[in-house]
Design a protein around this motif. Structure first.
Motif, short mmCIF file in Angstrom:
data_model
loop_
_atom_site.label_atom_id
_atom_site.label_comp_id
_atom_site.label_asym_id
_atom_site.label_seq_id
_atom_site.Cartn_x
_atom_site.Cartn_y
_atom_site.Cartn_z
N ASP A 23 4.24 5.50 -5.93
CA ASP A 23 4.24 5.40 -6.87
C ASP A 23 3.25 6.54 -7.54
N LYS A 24 2.08 6.63 -7.00
CA LYS A 24 0.90 7.48 -7.34
C LYS A 24 1.62 8.93 -7.29
N ASN A 25 2.24 9.21 -6.23
CA ASN A 25 3.05 10.79 -6.24
C ASN A 25 4.19 10.75 -6.89
N LYS A 26 4.71 9.77 -7.49
CA LYS A 26 5.90 9.89 -8.14
C LYS A 26 6.99 10.01 -7.28
N ALA A 59 0.79 -1.02 -0.03
CA ALA A 59 0.04 -0.18 0.15
C ALA A 59 0.78 1.15 -0.18
N ILE A 60 2.06 1.14 0.73
CA ILE A 60 2.84 2.30 0.92
C ILE A 60 3.58 2.58 -0.54
#
Ligand SMILES: [Zn+2]
Ligand SMILES: [Zn+2]
Ligand SMILES: [Zn+2]
Length: 152
Positions: free
Chosen positions: A130-133, A124-125
Motif C-alpha cells: 500500500d505504502k509503495n502503491k 505487514a506485506i
C-alpha cells in the motif's frame, strides 16, 4: 523431520479432503488428479513435476507431460497443493480452504516443508505494498532453515 505421528492418516485425510472439496465444487477428482496428489503426499517434502511424471509413466504409459501439468494446475487452483517457487516443486496442502495466509518453513537438511498460517505476516506485506502503491497479486513467503528434528 516433521512431527507427523501417523503419515498414513495424513495421506488418507488429504485424499478425503480433496474428494469432498471437488464434490462441493462440482469438479471431477479424476484418476490422474488423485494419483498426482497421492504422489505429492508420499512425503512432507516437495516433488518436482518431472519426478511425478517419471514415477507415473512407469505405471501408466499414457502419462504425458501435459496430463501431469494439467493435473498439477487443477490441484493448485483448488488449493490442494502449493507451488514452492524457490525449489520449483510442489507440496500437498495440509489444510485446504482453511487459510489464505500461508507461508512455508523449508528445512535445508531433510527437505521437509511445514506450512504455517499467520495473518500478521500478510498484513505487514499488504501495508508495505500500500505504502509503495504496489498492486499486490500473490504473496508467497518461503523461509529456509533447519527444522527441529535436524538441529540435533
Ligand atoms: Zn504426515
Ligand atoms: Zn495450504
Ligand atoms: Zn529437517
Amino acid at each position: 523431520m516433521l512431527h507427523c505421528a501417523n503419515h498414513t492418516s495424513c495421506v488418507a485425510e488429504a485424499l478425503q479432503n480433496a474428494e469432498s472439496i471437488c464434490k462441493e465444487r462440482g469438479v471431477r477428482f479424476t484418476n490422474i488428479r488423485r494419483k498426482v496428489l497421492q504422489m505429492l503426499w508420499k512425503h512432507h517434502s516437495p516433488a518436482k513435476a518431472y519426478d511425478i511424471l517419471d514415477t507415473l509413466s512407469k505405471e501408466d504409459v499414457s502419462a504425458r507431460p501435459p496430463t501431469v501439468y494439467r493435473a498439477l494446475d487443477f490441484l493448485q487452483e483448488n488449493g490442494l497443493v502449493h507451488k514452492i517457487n524457490s525449489l520449483n516443486a510442489y507440496v500437498g496442502c495440509s489444510h485446504p480452504l482453511k487459510h489464505d495466509d500461508c507461508y512455508f518453513l523449508i528445512c535445508e537438511k531433510c527437505g521437509e516443508i511445514e506450512e504455517c498460517c499467520n495473518h500478521v505476516l500478510n498484513d505487514a506485506i499488504e501495508a508495505t505494498a500500500d505504502k509503495n502503491k504496489f498492486c499486490l497479486k500473490h504473496i508467497n513467503v518461503e523461509i529456509e532453515g533447519t527444522c527441529q528434528g535436524c538441529q540435533a
